[in-house]
Write a protein that holds these residues in place. Sequence first.
Motif, short mmCIF file in Angstrom:
data_model
loop_
_atom_site.label_atom_id
_atom_site.label_comp_id
_atom_site.label_asym_id
_atom_site.label_seq_id
_atom_site.Cartn_x
_atom_site.Cartn_y
_atom_site.Cartn_z
N ARG A 368 -50.77 95.49 -15.12
CA ARG A 368 -50.73 94.28 -15.96
C ARG A 368 -49.97 94.61 -17.24
N GLU A 369 -49.40 93.60 -17.89
CA GLU A 369 -48.76 93.82 -19.19
C GLU A 369 -49.90 94.19 -20.15
N THR A 370 -49.78 95.37 -20.77
CA THR A 370 -50.92 95.91 -21.51
C THR A 370 -50.67 95.85 -23.01
N TYR A 371 -51.66 95.36 -23.74
CA TYR A 371 -51.57 95.20 -25.20
C TYR A 371 -52.52 96.18 -25.87
N LEU A 372 -51.93 97.13 -26.61
CA LEU A 372 -52.74 98.16 -27.29
C LEU A 372 -52.69 97.85 -28.78
N TRP A 373 -53.86 97.76 -29.40
CA TRP A 373 -53.91 97.31 -30.79
C TRP A 373 -53.78 98.46 -31.76
N GLY A 374 -53.33 98.14 -32.96
CA GLY A 374 -53.15 99.16 -33.98
C GLY A 374 -52.43 98.62 -35.18
N ARG A 375 -51.72 99.50 -35.87
CA ARG A 375 -51.11 99.12 -37.14
C ARG A 375 -49.59 99.28 -37.11
N LEU A 376 -48.97 98.23 -37.48
CA LEU A 376 -47.52 98.21 -37.62
C LEU A 376 -47.22 98.63 -39.05
N VAL A 377 -46.39 99.68 -39.18
CA VAL A 377 -46.15 100.26 -40.50
C VAL A 377 -44.64 100.26 -40.76
N GLN A 378 -44.26 100.04 -42.02
CA GLN A 378 -42.86 100.14 -42.40
C GLN A 378 -42.52 101.61 -42.60
N GLU A 384 -42.86 101.44 -37.46
CA GLU A 384 -43.56 102.41 -36.63
C GLU A 384 -44.89 101.80 -36.22
N PHE A 385 -45.46 102.30 -35.11
CA PHE A 385 -46.73 101.75 -34.64
C PHE A 385 -47.75 102.87 -34.47
N GLU A 386 -48.89 102.70 -35.15
CA GLU A 386 -49.99 103.66 -35.09
C GLU A 386 -51.07 103.01 -34.21
N VAL A 387 -51.25 103.54 -33.03
CA VAL A 387 -52.23 102.93 -32.13
C VAL A 387 -53.64 103.24 -32.64
N ALA A 388 -54.55 102.26 -32.55
CA ALA A 388 -55.92 102.47 -33.04
C ALA A 388 -56.58 103.60 -32.25
N LEU A 400 -60.96 97.52 -34.19
CA LEU A 400 -59.97 96.45 -34.40
C LEU A 400 -59.61 96.24 -35.86
N SER A 401 -60.43 96.80 -36.77
CA SER A 401 -60.21 96.51 -38.19
C SER A 401 -58.79 96.88 -38.60
N GLN A 402 -58.17 96.04 -39.40
CA GLN A 402 -56.82 96.24 -39.94
C GLN A 402 -55.72 96.14 -38.88
#
Length: 434
Positions: A368-378, A384-388, A400-402
């Motif tokens: 399945r198309e998978t969505y991993l949550w985290g923080r998008l950073v400049q 850049e993406f920091e996965v939770a 999930l916070s932030q």
Amino acid sequence: MLPVAQAETVIFELVQPLGIQDSETVDLVAAGGRILAIAVSSPLDVPHWDNSSMDGYAVRFVDVQFCQPEQPVTLTLVEAIPAGHLPQHPIAPGQASRILTGSMMPTGADTVVIQEQTRSHETGQIVILAAPSERGANVRHRGAFCQAGTALLSARIELQAPELAILAAVGCSKVQVYRRPRVAIFSTGDELVPPGQSLKPGQIVDSNQVALALLVAQSGAEPLMLGIVPDRPEQVSRAIVEAVATADVVLSTGGVSVGDYDYVEQMLASLGATIHVRSVAIKPGKPLTVATFDPEKGGAAEDQNAANASEPRSKLYFGLPGNPVSSLATFWRFVQPALRKLSGLAAGWEPTFVSAQVRQPLRSDGKRETYLWGRLVQGQAGYEFEVAGGSHSSGNLINLSQTNGFAVVPLGVETIAQGMSAQVLQVGQVMRSI
Ligand code: AMP
Ligand code: MG
């Protein structure tokens, strides 16, 4: 199971944006974040009159055009013109008036010499040291920015600070905007209790409703919280009927899986809804169900005289999965854009995806198309993406916070290696550091 792109097309095509019959007039101070229903043209010339763009002296260009520091020109001051006051004296040859930014130009003067190009002025006199670059320098002419009748704002845009300032500047104190779409929200599940109530064994808190209500409000719509509905067919059915009767869009959570007590889809069908989506190849969020209740043929729609009356609209129903992350992820991915489109926005309602370099490897089972949550950073060289950290189970909301983004691992892909780029669904403000 529909691929995500296909589900998105189906859902967004179901949305009929609000029309002019769904608009209302509101005060400018209440119009922030609303969607403009009718294009606005300027009723005035802007600037309204010739005025100075600098602090200095209003002069006749012919009097000063040849002056230089070695050959200064001395002019007689006739008055000072503060902003908001009418000039009392025209400028005759050899004269000047003190003028301030925004002050009205006196007749006779065509140019402003900035005060830095002048020297000490004894009473009644001003010494001009250097000629302004050209005739008309430092003067904002009437109508130079826009003339009466010029198109200022197009319809179907969101009113933010710049638009409010523009409307205020041209004297519009009221503005016609679309009404906010009404969105009914209820949660299904025998195990659910409202926040703040103590839990008996087997019970959990309904965390979905409060979170969805905020997201609905942030999408420009009006949330109507209808509470918790037990897993009983007749109660689910009654809740659906009530919700559809009061709102443009209904969001329910839970009861859309294939479990023994999942009644939402069955009740939608028995109430005559058209079911467009039964499940989507997305993780989390697979059981997402989307249906419409279409207005009955005939009635007001057939009334020849009802052209301006509000025609009955299709009601859109989203049966979101109950798992906390699934309900939020599917809201962001499908519901938020649908609400923004419904609200009347012409452009910019679609979900926002950005490319980001992943700081950790991303993994999926590829099914399945998978969505991993985290923080998008400049970062230094882009996003850049920091996965939770912690579990990416759809039932785990603790990490999930932030969250401001979900990195996407496409269908058929099992890994995105650290340092590679991924598409990230942006759901919040990008941070500079975390
Ligand atoms: P369901 O989609 O009804 O099968 O629910 C899936 C999971 O999500 C179950 O563990 C439920 O207890 C949980 N759940 C359902 N609704 C909510 C809710 N409103 N808030 C928090 N968790 C929920
Ligand atoms: Mg349930």
